[in-house]
Scaffold this motif. Structure first.
Motif, PDB file in Angstrom:
ATOM      1  N   VAL A 105       0.563  -1.195  -0.203  1.00 21.23           N
ATOM      2  CA  VAL A 105      -0.029  -0.060  -0.132  1.00 21.23           C
ATOM      3  C   VAL A 105       0.663   1.104   0.121  1.00 21.23           C
ATOM      4  O   VAL A 105       1.985   1.294   0.425  1.00 21.23           O
TER       5      VAL A 105
ATOM      6  N   PRO B  73       2.166  -0.414  -4.028  1.00 24.38           N
ATOM      7  CA  PRO B  73       0.841  -0.713  -4.440  1.00 24.38           C
ATOM      8  C   PRO B  73      -0.038  -0.594  -5.694  1.00 24.38           C
ATOM      9  O   PRO B  73       0.678  -0.827  -6.909  1.00 24.38           O
ATOM     10  N   GLY B  74      -0.776  -1.394  -4.913  1.00 24.49           N
ATOM     11  CA  GLY B  74      -1.891  -1.528  -6.737  1.00 24.49           C
ATOM     12  C   GLY B  74      -2.510  -2.617  -6.659  1.00 24.49           C
ATOM     13  O   GLY B  74      -2.683  -3.001  -5.950  1.00 24.49           O
TER      14      GLY B  74
ATOM     15  N   SER C  27      -5.351  -2.927  -4.957  1.00 25.35           N
ATOM     16  CA  SER C  27      -6.183  -3.975  -4.283  1.00 25.35           C
ATOM     17  C   SER C  27      -4.698  -5.090  -2.747  1.00 25.35           C
ATOM     18  O   SER C  27      -4.986  -5.477  -1.976  1.00 25.35           O
TER      19      SER C  27
ATOM     20  N   GLU D 207     -13.028   0.413   1.232  1.00 27.22           N
ATOM     21  CA  GLU D 207     -12.047   0.087   1.156  1.00 27.22           C
ATOM     22  C   GLU D 207     -11.938  -0.565  -0.584  1.00 27.22           C
ATOM     23  O   GLU D 207     -10.586  -0.460  -0.786  1.00 27.22           O
ATOM     24  N   GLY D 208     -12.662  -0.428  -1.198  1.00 29.96           N
ATOM     25  CA  GLY D 208     -12.807  -1.718  -2.788  1.00 29.96           C
ATOM     26  C   GLY D 208     -13.230  -2.183  -2.844  1.00 29.96           C
ATOM     27  O   GLY D 208     -13.659  -3.618  -2.040  1.00 29.96           O
TER      28      GLY D 208
ATOM     29  N   GLY E 238     -13.533  -6.021  -1.457  1.00 29.72           N
ATOM     30  CA  GLY E 238     -12.614  -6.269  -0.150  1.00 29.72           C
ATOM     31  C   GLY E 238     -12.659  -6.906   0.692  1.00 29.72           C
ATOM     32  O   GLY E 238     -14.444  -7.075   1.353  1.00 29.72           O
TER      33      GLY E 238
ATOM     34  N   PHE F  65     -13.253   2.800  -2.529  1.00 30.18           N
ATOM     35  CA  PHE F  65     -12.874   3.367  -2.767  1.00 30.18           C
ATOM     36  C   PHE F  65     -10.801   3.129  -2.216  1.00 30.18           C
ATOM     37  O   PHE F  65     -11.325   1.339  -2.304  1.00 30.18           O
ATOM     38  N   GLN F  66      -9.773   3.313  -2.691  1.00 32.35           N
ATOM     39  CA  GLN F  66      -8.572   2.807  -2.194  1.00 32.35           C
ATOM     40  C   GLN F  66      -8.239   3.262  -1.175  1.00 32.35           C
ATOM     41  O   GLN F  66      -7.408   3.989  -1.015  1.00 32.35           O
ATOM     42  N   GLY F  67      -8.894   2.779   0.351  1.00 33.03           N
ATOM     43  CA  GLY F  67      -7.996   3.245   1.266  1.00 33.03           C
ATOM     44  C   GLY F  67      -9.007   4.307   1.719  1.00 33.03           C
ATOM     45  O   GLY F  67      -9.360   5.336   1.164  1.00 33.03           O
TER      46      GLY F  67
ATOM     47  N   GLN G 257      -9.029   8.465   1.041  1.00 33.43           N
ATOM     48  CA  GLN G 257      -9.597   9.025  -0.214  1.00 33.43           C
ATOM     49  C   GLN G 257     -11.532   8.583   0.293  1.00 33.43           C
ATOM     50  O   GLN G 257     -12.398   9.964   0.347  1.00 33.43           O
ATOM     51  N   THR G 258     -11.030   7.657   1.319  1.00 30.17           N
ATOM     52  CA  THR G 258     -12.879   7.475   1.722  1.00 30.17           C
ATOM     53  C   THR G 258     -12.858   8.326   3.056  1.00 30.17           C
ATOM     54  O   THR G 258     -13.928   9.529   2.897  1.00 30.17           O
TER      55      THR G 258
END
Length: 316
Positions: free
Chosen positions: A32, A63-64, A66, A151-152, A155, A177-179, A182-183
């Motif tokens: 991450v 990262p990438g 998930s 988180e996605g 997930g 979202f991506q973590g 962002q959330t």
């Protein structure tokens, strides 16, 4: 005669050289971006251990997808003990079901788990609720009105919370979202109704008084969110799900090397200094070492696989 003597010396020297471990820096892949709980805990262990192994420890963020890109690099690494991974559970127990990863849970050697935190659904102070019961009543009264970030798609949090919502008959719109990076801004900006993520990710807003985390996915509550309640209060203790963090390795590391790594890192994880780091993030320290971590991983993997299939998210 001289050639025979040199060969004998080489044979004598070989075992000693082979026992030298580590003989170069140890790399910890963190799948991450920097700044979240996974990265914070990995770097805390790095700092506590320092150069006590005789070689530096290097944390690399990869990262990438998930977390699956970083985990793939770990499982493909040479199994000599010089490459490890520090992860959270999504790329281990849910992503193989929902993203169709090239690795399987059998590709991963568990080293140890350091601890866990609840996932949380958090409301802004103006939401018409004061506890979990009134929050559920408000959602039930207005089906498909509210939104929750996570988180996605696919997930651990998405699958785990969706299972609980279905059991309770609650209908909301999921926004991936991506973590927490962002959330949380989307939640604070009013773009989604509920923050969804680890309690660790919500702590800045909790401390600022801009989030109230009523819904926790552990069986019980958490001192970090005293207004919240766990799923045990709903009569659903079997549906508890957490975000956990731990160290993994590629399969095939020699037993003596794995033992040395395990002892070094778990000793660091047991220090008061590391406990302070975890508590500051709203996490609970709980060590599961080796096979104990492996059994917990596989049980969660199987349970989330069933949820992924029920939601139509299972990939072949």
């Amino acid at each position: 005669m001289r050639r025979w003597f040199l060969a004998l010396l080489a044979c004598i020297a070989l075992p000693a050289a082979a026992q030298t471990f580590p003989d170069r820096p140890i790399r910890i892949i963190v799948p991450v971006n920097p700044g979240g709980g996974t990265d914070i805990f990995a770097r805390a262990l790095q700092e506590i251990i320092g150069n006590s192994l005789g070689q530096p420890i290097i944390v690399e963020n990869r990262p990438g997808a998930s977390g699956t890109i970083g985990v793939q690099q770990v499982v493909e690494a040479r199994p000599d003990g010089h490459t490890l991974g520090f992860v959270w559970n999504t790329p281990i127990t849910s992503a193989p079901h929902t993203l169709g990863t090239r690795y399987t849970i059998q590709s991963i050697a568990p080293v140890f788990q350091v601890g866990y935190s609840p996932f949380a659904l958090c409301a802004r102070p103006d939401f018409p609720a004061t506890d979990l019961t009134s929050m559920i009543a408000a959602i039930r009264a207005r089906p498909n009105t509210y939104t929750w970030g996570n988180e996605g798609l696919g997930g651990v949090m998405h699958l785990g919370v969706e299972r609980i919502l279905r059991q309770l008959g609650l209908q909301m719109t999921t926004v991936p979202f991506q973590g927490a990076g962002q959330t949380l801004p989307a939640f604070l900006g009013g773009h989604i109704t509920f923050f969804g993520g680890s309690l660790v990710g919500a702590m800045p807003a909790v401390r600022a008084g801009t989030a109230r985390c009523y819904f926790l996915t552990t069986v019980g509550g958490s001192p970090a969110a005293p207004e919240g309640s766990g799923v045990g209060s709903l009569g659903l203790p079997e549906m508890a799900i957490t975000i956990w963090w731990g160290m993994i390795a590629p399969q095939g590391i020699p037993a003596d090397r794995m033992a040395k790594l395990t002892e070094t890192f778990t000793t660091a994880a047991r220090t008061p200094r590391f406990l302070e780091v975890m508590q500051a993030q709203g996490a609970t320290r709980e060590l599961l070492v080796g096979d104990a971590m492996g059994r917990a991983m596989r049980a969660e993997y199987d349970a989330l696989g069933e949820v992924a299939r029920s939601l139509g998210l299972q990939k072949q």
